[in-house]
Design a protein around this motif. Structure first.
Motif, PDB file in Angstrom:
ATOM      1  N   GLU A  54      -6.004 -53.257   2.104  1.00 26.20           N
ATOM      2  CA  GLU A  54      -6.044 -53.426   3.627  1.00 26.20           C
ATOM      3  C   GLU A  54      -5.910 -54.510   4.432  1.00 26.20           C
ATOM      4  O   GLU A  54      -4.951 -54.739   5.201  1.00 26.20           O
ATOM      5  CB  GLU A  54      -6.291 -51.967   4.150  1.00 26.20           C
ATOM      6  CG  GLU A  54      -5.349 -50.562   4.141  1.00 26.20           C
ATOM      7  CD  GLU A  54      -3.957 -50.463   4.166  1.00 26.20           C
ATOM      8  OE1 GLU A  54      -3.923 -50.585   4.942  1.00 26.20           O
ATOM      9  OE2 GLU A  54      -3.207 -49.796   3.042  1.00 26.20           O
ATOM     10  N   GLU A  55      -6.482 -54.835   4.276  1.00 29.45           N
ATOM     11  CA  GLU A  55      -7.056 -56.176   5.249  1.00 29.45           C
ATOM     12  C   GLU A  55      -7.558 -57.436   4.007  1.00 29.45           C
ATOM     13  O   GLU A  55      -8.196 -56.980   3.484  1.00 29.45           O
ATOM     14  CB  GLU A  55      -8.212 -55.686   5.785  1.00 29.45           C
ATOM     15  CG  GLU A  55      -8.414 -56.897   7.165  1.00 29.45           C
ATOM     16  CD  GLU A  55      -9.037 -56.274   8.414  1.00 29.45           C
ATOM     17  OE1 GLU A  55     -10.455 -57.160   8.491  1.00 29.45           O
ATOM     18  OE2 GLU A  55      -9.065 -55.964   9.214  1.00 29.45           O
ATOM     19  N   VAL A  56      -6.811 -58.270   4.671  1.00 28.85           N
ATOM     20  CA  VAL A  56      -7.503 -60.566   3.760  1.00 28.85           C
ATOM     21  C   VAL A  56      -8.654 -59.963   3.972  1.00 28.85           C
ATOM     22  O   VAL A  56      -9.117 -60.138   5.021  1.00 28.85           O
ATOM     23  CB  VAL A  56      -6.081 -61.075   4.417  1.00 28.85           C
ATOM     24  CG1 VAL A  56      -6.424 -62.125   3.766  1.00 28.85           C
ATOM     25  CG2 VAL A  56      -5.271 -60.588   4.250  1.00 28.85           C
ATOM     26  N   MET A  61      -6.006 -61.515  -3.738  1.00 24.28           N
ATOM     27  CA  MET A  61      -4.396 -63.118  -3.971  1.00 24.28           C
ATOM     28  C   MET A  61      -3.734 -61.293  -2.884  1.00 24.28           C
ATOM     29  O   MET A  61      -4.089 -60.732  -3.067  1.00 24.28           O
ATOM     30  CB  MET A  61      -4.292 -62.115  -5.381  1.00 24.28           C
ATOM     31  CG  MET A  61      -4.929 -62.308  -6.071  1.00 24.28           C
ATOM     32  SD  MET A  61      -5.048 -63.595  -7.051  1.00 24.28           S
ATOM     33  CE  MET A  61      -3.420 -64.479  -7.544  1.00 24.28           C
ATOM     34  N   VAL A  62      -2.869 -62.180  -2.668  1.00 25.10           N
ATOM     35  CA  VAL A  62      -2.216 -61.965  -1.475  1.00 25.10           C
ATOM     36  C   VAL A  62      -0.891 -62.775  -1.269  1.00 25.10           C
ATOM     37  O   VAL A  62      -0.391 -63.744  -1.752  1.00 25.10           O
ATOM     38  CB  VAL A  62      -3.103 -62.572   0.385  1.00 25.10           C
ATOM     39  CG1 VAL A  62      -2.004 -62.030   1.317  1.00 25.10           C
ATOM     40  CG2 VAL A  62      -4.256 -62.377   0.419  1.00 25.10           C
ATOM     41  N   THR A  63       0.621 -62.184  -1.044  1.00 21.27           N
ATOM     42  CA  THR A  63       1.742 -62.324  -1.239  1.00 21.27           C
ATOM     43  C   THR A  63       1.676 -61.943   0.545  1.00 21.27           C
ATOM     44  O   THR A  63       1.694 -61.318   0.909  1.00 21.27           O
ATOM     45  CB  THR A  63       2.628 -60.583  -2.529  1.00 21.27           C
ATOM     46  OG1 THR A  63       2.527 -60.701  -3.967  1.00 21.27           O
ATOM     47  CG2 THR A  63       3.754 -61.147  -2.699  1.00 21.27           C
ATOM     48  N   GLU A  90      -6.600 -73.773   5.671  1.00 18.55           N
ATOM     49  CA  GLU A  90      -5.950 -73.908   6.809  1.00 18.55           C
ATOM     50  C   GLU A  90      -5.536 -72.355   6.831  1.00 18.55           C
ATOM     51  O   GLU A  90      -6.238 -71.527   7.688  1.00 18.55           O
ATOM     52  CB  GLU A  90      -5.720 -74.730   8.030  1.00 18.55           C
ATOM     53  CG  GLU A  90      -6.320 -76.013   8.410  1.00 18.55           C
ATOM     54  CD  GLU A  90      -5.572 -76.855   8.898  1.00 18.55           C
ATOM     55  OE1 GLU A  90      -6.112 -76.374  10.318  1.00 18.55           O
ATOM     56  OE2 GLU A  90      -5.138 -77.423   9.130  1.00 18.55           O
ATOM     57  N   LEU A  91      -4.518 -71.962   6.013  1.00 20.85           N
ATOM     58  CA  LEU A  91      -3.473 -71.034   6.557  1.00 20.85           C
ATOM     59  C   LEU A  91      -4.275 -70.245   5.711  1.00 20.85           C
ATOM     60  O   LEU A  91      -4.400 -69.303   6.113  1.00 20.85           O
ATOM     61  CB  LEU A  91      -1.943 -71.404   5.423  1.00 20.85           C
ATOM     62  CG  LEU A  91      -0.749 -69.989   5.765  1.00 20.85           C
ATOM     63  CD1 LEU A  91       0.426 -70.571   5.978  1.00 20.85           C
ATOM     64  CD2 LEU A  91      -1.249 -69.280   4.243  1.00 20.85           C
ATOM     65  N   GLU A  92      -4.695 -70.084   4.566  1.00 19.26           N
ATOM     66  CA  GLU A  92      -5.357 -69.354   3.584  1.00 19.26           C
ATOM     67  C   GLU A  92      -6.620 -68.569   4.294  1.00 19.26           C
ATOM     68  O   GLU A  92      -7.129 -67.193   4.700  1.00 19.26           O
ATOM     69  CB  GLU A  92      -6.391 -69.512   2.750  1.00 19.26           C
ATOM     70  CG  GLU A  92      -5.137 -70.316   0.918  1.00 19.26           C
ATOM     71  CD  GLU A  92      -5.357 -70.988   0.342  1.00 19.26           C
ATOM     72  OE1 GLU A  92      -6.690 -70.517  -0.228  1.00 19.26           O
ATOM     73  OE2 GLU A  92      -4.780 -71.371  -0.556  1.00 19.26           O
ATOM     74  N   ILE A  96      -7.059 -64.149   6.798  1.00 14.55           N
ATOM     75  CA  ILE A  96      -8.538 -63.475   6.725  1.00 14.55           C
ATOM     76  C   ILE A  96      -8.689 -62.537   7.945  1.00 14.55           C
ATOM     77  O   ILE A  96      -8.335 -62.864   9.736  1.00 14.55           O
ATOM     78  CB  ILE A  96     -10.009 -64.343   6.406  1.00 14.55           C
ATOM     79  CG1 ILE A  96      -9.640 -64.732   5.290  1.00 14.55           C
ATOM     80  CG2 ILE A  96     -11.023 -63.555   6.563  1.00 14.55           C
ATOM     81  CD1 ILE A  96     -10.503 -65.704   5.021  1.00 14.55           C
ATOM     82  N   GLY A  97      -8.693 -61.736   7.927  1.00 18.25           N
ATOM     83  CA  GLY A  97      -8.425 -60.152   8.919  1.00 18.25           C
ATOM     84  C   GLY A  97      -7.549 -59.451   9.326  1.00 18.25           C
ATOM     85  O   GLY A  97      -7.492 -58.452   9.945  1.00 18.25           O
ATOM     86  N   MET A  98      -6.008 -60.331   8.657  1.00 16.37           N
ATOM     87  CA  MET A  98      -5.090 -59.997   9.307  1.00 16.37           C
ATOM     88  C   MET A  98      -4.465 -58.681   7.891  1.00 16.37           C
ATOM     89  O   MET A  98      -5.035 -58.301   7.081  1.00 16.37           O
ATOM     90  CB  MET A  98      -3.258 -61.166   8.403  1.00 16.37           C
ATOM     91  CG  MET A  98      -3.615 -62.400   9.444  1.00 16.37           C
ATOM     92  SD  MET A  98      -1.884 -63.243   8.929  1.00 16.37           S
ATOM     93  CE  MET A  98      -1.034 -62.034   9.477  1.00 16.37           C
TER      94      MET A  98
END
Length: 315
Positions: A54-56, A61-63, A90-92, A96-98
């Motif tokens: 549910e949270e990065v 692995m994030v789409t 930076e974007l990655e 985190i937390g999103m």
């Protein structure tokens, strides 16, 4: 097993390649702990399970889809592993937390990038346990501690390549010399003869036997007399049969002996090269198949083990 094929020669006692002293070939090296942890994670990933999250978090692995002033950040439905920095470190890190389905803004080099999280997949890595060691498929890994040592040594593969060749030769020699065999003379003689025939077939001799080559011509091409040449090769047949017996023992431990079906597949290679089935069987008997296959497998195993033996001094 009714169609199992075995050598006539016998292995009476088998020396242990893991007990051979290889310390003389070790060179000064220091473990990079960060690299060791990364290599362990990569090993464990082979056996990881995946689940939705549910949270990065780092390593997920994030789409996602993103949009920004810089063209490379105008992407739809791309998948990145967080923390690798392969897309944008930076974007990655900013993701985190999103949460799943969330849209937010991440600053990349001071520029805002809109990011929508479309899916989060997380690997659940197993622990390096004895159970995992038993199913990892690497013959010399028996315990969880062995897994850790194996991964700590991965970083030395290149540095130890040359020394590994030296240890390979040492293992071959020491294991053969310290094992006990009961060799079948006919099997040894046939193997020796096959080796000499191969030498003649693949050289200027053009298929002639040693007896058919004049002494002067032989010396001119081999820089030795026939007697010196034969003495030099005298142990080849014995050594090949010894190696084959060690390979046979290796297969016995795995419960995977060679069979008639394996021999038929071996012969098919020669049929595919234009020989009839009868010619292939006559020119490449079972004894040749067993010695070539089993000796080759044992030598390959010693080559795989050699660098692992070297790494024991560092891990």
């Amino acid at each position: 097993m009714s169609n199992e094929l075995r050598l006539k020669s016998k292995l009476i006692r088998e020396a242990d390649p893991w007990s051979v002293d290889v310390s003389a070939f070790q060179i000064p090296l220091t473990v990079d702990e960060n690299r060791a942890q990364e290599d362990l994670r990569n090993f464990l990933r082979r056996f990881a399970e995946t689940k939705s999250a549910e949270e990065v978090a780092d390593q997920d692995m994030v789409t996602l889809s993103c949009a920004g002033a810089v063209p490379r950040f105008n992407k739809n439905h791309i998948t990145v592993r967080v923390g690798k920095g392969l897309f944008s470190r930076e974007l990655e890190q900013g993701m985190i937390g999103m949460k799943q389905g969330e849209t937010g803004t991440v600053l990349v080099k001071g520029e805002p990038v809109s990011v929508t999280i479309e899916g989060i997949t997380r690997e659940v890595l197993p622990e390096p346990t004895d159970e995992l060691a038993a199913r990892c498929g690497i013959a010399w890994i028996h315990t969880g501690e062995d897994i850790i040592k194996y991964c700590r040594g991965k970083q030395f593969d290149e540095a130890l390549a040359e020394q590994g060749d030296n240890v390979y030769g040492l293992l071959m020699r020491e294991v053969e010399e310290n094992s006990a065999f009961e060799l079948d003379p006919e099997e040894v003689e046939a193997t020796q003869g096959k080796t000499l025939r191969e030498i003649c077939k693949n050289s200027w001799a053009k298929g002639r036997t040693l007896d058919e080559i004049p002494d002067e011509e032989f010396r001119e091409n081999f820089q030795s007399s026939k007697e010196e040449f034969l003495n030099m090769w005298a142990g080849v047949g014995e050594s090949m049969v010894r190696s084959a017996l060690l390979g046979q023992a290796m297969r016995d431990r795995a419960g995977n002996p060679l069979t008639e079906a394996d021999y038929e597949r071996y012969l098919q290679r020669y049929v595919d090269m234009g020989k009839s089935a009868e010619e292939a069987r006559e020119q490449h008997p079972v004894r040749e198949f067993l010695v070539d296959t089993l000796a080759g497998e044992w030598m390959d195993e010693m080559e795989r083990i050699a660098p692992e033996r070297l790494k024991e001094g560092y891990v």
